[in-house]
Design an enzyme around this catalytic site. Structure first.
Site, PDB file in Angstrom:
ATOM      1  N   SER B  17       0.845  -1.303  -0.020  1.00 47.13           N
ATOM      2  CA  SER B  17      -0.223  -0.081   0.073  1.00 47.13           C
ATOM      3  C   SER B  17       0.854   1.154  -0.111  1.00 47.13           C
ATOM      4  O   SER B  17       0.648   2.448  -0.661  1.00 47.13           O
ATOM      5  CB  SER B  17      -0.922   0.028   1.125  1.00 47.13           C
ATOM      6  OG  SER B  17      -1.799  -1.253   1.233  1.00 47.13           O
ATOM      7  N   ARG B  40       1.312   7.903   5.904  1.00 46.65           N
ATOM      8  CA  ARG B  40       0.192   7.098   6.608  1.00 46.65           C
ATOM      9  C   ARG B  40      -1.138   7.811   6.908  1.00 46.65           C
ATOM     10  O   ARG B  40      -2.237   6.980   6.937  1.00 46.65           O
ATOM     11  CB  ARG B  40       0.725   6.876   8.274  1.00 46.65           C
ATOM     12  CG  ARG B  40      -0.133   5.669   8.858  1.00 46.65           C
ATOM     13  CD  ARG B  40       0.739   5.349  10.237  1.00 46.65           C
ATOM     14  NE  ARG B  40       1.805   4.420   9.654  1.00 46.65           N
ATOM     15  CZ  ARG B  40       1.782   3.005   9.350  1.00 46.65           C
ATOM     16  NH1 ARG B  40       0.402   2.661   9.585  1.00 46.65           N
ATOM     17  NH2 ARG B  40       2.695   2.557   8.808  1.00 46.65           N
ATOM     18  N   HIS B  43      -2.741   6.868   3.670  1.00 49.52           N
ATOM     19  CA  HIS B  43      -2.846   5.307   3.794  1.00 49.52           C
ATOM     20  C   HIS B  43      -4.373   5.150   4.466  1.00 49.52           C
ATOM     21  O   HIS B  43      -5.169   4.377   4.314  1.00 49.52           O
ATOM     22  CB  HIS B  43      -2.033   4.710   4.575  1.00 49.52           C
ATOM     23  CG  HIS B  43      -2.028   3.244   4.810  1.00 49.52           C
ATOM     24  ND1 HIS B  43      -2.434   2.705   5.958  1.00 49.52           N
ATOM     25  CD2 HIS B  43      -2.032   2.140   4.035  1.00 49.52           C
ATOM     26  CE1 HIS B  43      -2.308   1.562   5.989  1.00 49.52           C
ATOM     27  NE2 HIS B  43      -2.224   1.022   4.871  1.00 49.52           N
TER      28      HIS B  43
END
Lengths: 213, 213
Positions: B17, B40, B43
């Site tokens: 990812s 992040r 994400h």
């Protein structure tokens, strides 16, 4: 720099937020029975993409409400979604939320089978002896396993709220649910999340409380 | 319809990812010490707007890591963010997360003073006898109160992670923090959320674990 704050009473903040969302949606119409769900997702994300993204199977909100009143539980794939769902209100309808992700037997089964814990947690949910509504906000592997078990006749959820977020197989896992005959609410594309899953559950619970469902 | 799933081992999903995020960012460069935080957040949201939105005061990640190692706690405004923060890892550095939103004394103070519970929970946090890092993912009124107490010399947080989401005074509350001298990480604009607040905390914790901070 002078930063001016809007004067809104604490009790009116949410109402004013929803008014702002409605104003901003403008000509973009949402069917009356779905508007509280879509607007609550926009409220939790400040992201109007959800106006386009959200897909609903026919009468799915009504089916979820009926299932909850008939004793269904909610199974989710994150502690965050579990934390975000209004459990006090859910309890007034006899409902309950489960998240099996941190369970030792789930970790063990995942390790043994080389799957994600999310996959293993769906297999655990399939053993429950009560009707289940899934609220998946994180793991596409959870959606894939729901689809597989449903296709094999081993799982028959009352509904699937399928809103995982991210990159690897997220879009594809949602397409599987959209292509199935399971009642569903899906945020197509990459977006979603635990907060979105919780917002959808809460929107339905508030409609139940307010006599709209 | 044939839906093809990518074959990725469970242990490699997150890595893959992040690779996809890096590929998609392409020419959009992020300073090395901030990239794990911004990535992040992308994400957890699948929203590349955060590449533009996120604002950092100088060396803020380093300051947060030092504060955590010196015994600071994290105070957040939602149970969801508390649920999402990696508490096991935080504990290895001696840290702890508090959310006072459901506390009876906070509900009482809010009612008596005509404020939100978020405002009252910040006042409770100001009484703690240890250093505090705020992680605010929901309530702009929390950020406003942090700013006011700091301006009055009654609160001196180690850092403010200011990422509430929504409409009423959200943008303005973040501008207050951006205009202040408090070390901060802010998602400017309307976007943010409990998931974003937790993702920022976790990104910093993972950098600490991996020797990057």
């Amino acid at each position: 720099m002078k930063i001016e704050l809007q004067k809104v009473l604490p009790a009116d903040i949410e109402k004013r937020s929803f008014e702002m969302i409605t104003e901003e949606l403008g000509e973009r119409i949402i069917p009356e029975e779905l508007a509280p769900i879509v607007k609550r997702v926009i409220h939790t994300s400040a992201d109007f993409d959800y106006y386009e993204n959200m897909k609903f199977s026919p009468a799915v909100a009504k089916r979820i409400a009926e299932a909850l009143r008939a004793g269904a539980c909610i199974v989710t794939d994150t502690q965050m979604a579990k934390a975000g769902i209004n459990k006090k209100l859910l309890e007034t309808f006899g409902g309950e939320v489960f998240c099996f992700m941190a369970d030792e037997d789930v970790a063990k089964a995942a390790k043994e089978n080389g799957t994600t814990r999310a996959t293993a947690s769906i297999e655990k949910a399939a053993q429950l002896d009560r009707p289940v509504i899934f609220a998946i906000g994180n793991a596409p592997t959870a959606l894939v396993r729901i689809y597989e078990l449903f296709s094999e006749g081993k799982l028959n959820p009352q509904a699937v709220i399928g809103v995982p977020v991210g990159f690897v197989n997220v879009v594809e896992s949602k397409e599987l649910i959209l292509s199935s005959t399971m009642p569903h609410i899906v945020a197509a594309g990459r977006k979603g999340g635990s907060n979105v899953a919780a917002a959808i559950c809460n929107a339905i619970l508030y409609m139940m409380r307010d006599g709209q469902l």
